[in-house]
Design a protein around this motif. Structure first.
Motif, short mmCIF file in Angstrom:
data_model
loop_
_atom_site.label_atom_id
_atom_site.label_comp_id
_atom_site.label_asym_id
_atom_site.label_seq_id
_atom_site.Cartn_x
_atom_site.Cartn_y
_atom_site.Cartn_z
N MET A 1 6.90 9.53 3.33
CA MET A 1 5.87 10.46 3.74
C MET A 1 5.82 11.67 2.79
N PHE A 2 7.01 12.08 2.33
CA PHE A 2 7.07 13.20 1.41
C PHE A 2 6.34 12.89 0.11
N LYS A 3 6.54 11.66 -0.40
CA LYS A 3 5.88 11.26 -1.64
C LYS A 3 4.36 11.28 -1.47
N LEU A 4 3.89 10.83 -0.32
CA LEU A 4 2.45 10.85 -0.03
C LEU A 4 1.94 12.27 -0.05
N SER A 5 2.65 13.16 0.60
CA SER A 5 2.21 14.55 0.67
C SER A 5 2.15 15.18 -0.71
N VAL A 6 3.18 14.95 -1.51
CA VAL A 6 3.21 15.52 -2.86
C VAL A 6 2.07 14.96 -3.71
N CYS A 7 1.86 13.66 -3.65
CA CYS A 7 0.78 13.04 -4.44
C CYS A 7 -0.59 13.53 -4.00
N LEU A 8 -0.80 13.65 -2.70
CA LEU A 8 -2.08 14.11 -2.19
C LEU A 8 -2.33 15.55 -2.61
N ILE A 9 -1.34 16.39 -2.50
CA ILE A 9 -1.49 17.79 -2.91
C ILE A 9 -1.76 17.88 -4.40
N ALA A 10 -1.06 17.07 -5.21
CA ALA A 10 -1.29 17.08 -6.66
C ALA A 10 -2.71 16.64 -6.98
N ALA A 11 -3.17 15.58 -6.34
CA ALA A 11 -4.53 15.10 -6.60
C ALA A 11 -5.57 16.14 -6.20
N LEU A 12 -5.36 16.77 -5.08
CA LEU A 12 -6.29 17.80 -4.64
C LEU A 12 -6.27 19.00 -5.57
N ASP A 34 -3.99 6.22 5.47
CA ASP A 34 -3.12 5.30 6.19
C ASP A 34 -1.70 5.82 6.02
N ALA A 35 -1.19 6.44 7.06
CA ALA A 35 0.16 7.03 7.00
C ALA A 35 1.19 5.95 6.73
N ALA A 36 2.31 6.37 6.22
CA ALA A 36 3.38 5.44 5.85
C ALA A 36 3.85 4.65 7.06
N ASP A 37 4.05 3.36 6.85
CA ASP A 37 4.60 2.51 7.91
C ASP A 37 6.12 2.46 7.77
N ALA A 38 6.75 1.61 8.52
CA ALA A 38 8.21 1.53 8.53
C ALA A 38 8.78 1.16 7.16
N GLU A 39 8.04 0.41 6.36
CA GLU A 39 8.49 0.01 5.03
C GLU A 39 8.12 1.04 3.96
N GLY A 40 7.42 2.10 4.33
CA GLY A 40 7.02 3.12 3.37
C GLY A 40 5.69 2.87 2.69
N ASN A 41 4.95 1.84 3.10
CA ASN A 41 3.63 1.57 2.52
C ASN A 41 2.63 2.59 3.03
N TYR A 42 1.84 3.14 2.14
CA TYR A 42 0.83 4.11 2.54
C TYR A 42 -0.39 3.97 1.62
N ALA A 43 -1.47 4.61 2.02
CA ALA A 43 -2.67 4.64 1.19
C ALA A 43 -3.53 5.82 1.64
N GLY A 58 0.83 3.08 -2.18
CA GLY A 58 2.17 2.89 -2.70
C GLY A 58 3.20 2.61 -1.63
N ASN A 59 4.42 2.55 -2.10
CA ASN A 59 5.58 2.36 -1.24
C ASN A 59 6.79 2.89 -1.98
N GLY A 60 7.97 2.60 -1.49
CA GLY A 60 9.18 3.10 -2.11
C GLY A 60 9.39 2.62 -3.54
N ALA A 61 8.76 1.52 -3.91
CA ALA A 61 8.93 0.98 -5.27
C ALA A 61 7.99 1.61 -6.29
N GLY A 62 6.92 2.24 -5.84
CA GLY A 62 5.98 2.85 -6.77
C GLY A 62 4.62 3.06 -6.16
N VAL A 63 3.74 3.65 -6.94
CA VAL A 63 2.38 3.93 -6.49
C VAL A 63 1.39 3.54 -7.57
#
Length: 119
Positions: A1-12, A34-43, A58-63
């Protein structure tokens, strides 16, 4: 979730900096998150009325994702990217590329490779 937040803020932030001249009253015309699921997948994805668009998944392996906007001089700018254990890899026509390696350097490297140093 942290990675999603950082990426979204950077894009904005990038979108806000580069598109500040276009229309400060722009509205979000499309948004999915689409918030992160148990495996860390988000969009996420968004598009604004002044032509800014971004999406990422992305997910824990990359975006991977993309960003597009119109520059101050009216040129459409867009790029795609991936980020993984090997770093951030943007691809876009507006990004600088290294100059070609001079032929003499290529020949020298081939010579060195075919004639290893012997002690």
């Amino acid at each position: 979730m942290f990675k999603l937040s950082v990426c979204l803020i950077a894009a904005l932030a990038i979108s806000a900096v580069y598109a500040d001249h276009i229309n400060k009253d722009a509205q979000i015309v499309r948004e999915t998150n689409d918030a992160a699921d148990a495996e860390g997948n988000y969009a996420y994805a968004f598009e604004t009325s002044n032509g800014i668009a971004a999406q990422e998944a992305g997910n824990g392996a990359g975006v991977s994702g993309s960003v597009s906007y119109v520059s101050e001089d009216g040129t459409p700018i867009s790029w795609t990217y991936t980020a993984d254990e090997n770093g951030y890899h943007p691809v876009g026509d507006h990004l600088p590329t290294p100059p070609p390696i001079p032929e003499a350097i290529i020949r020298a490297l081939e010579y060195i490779q075919s004639h290893p140093h012997q002690e």
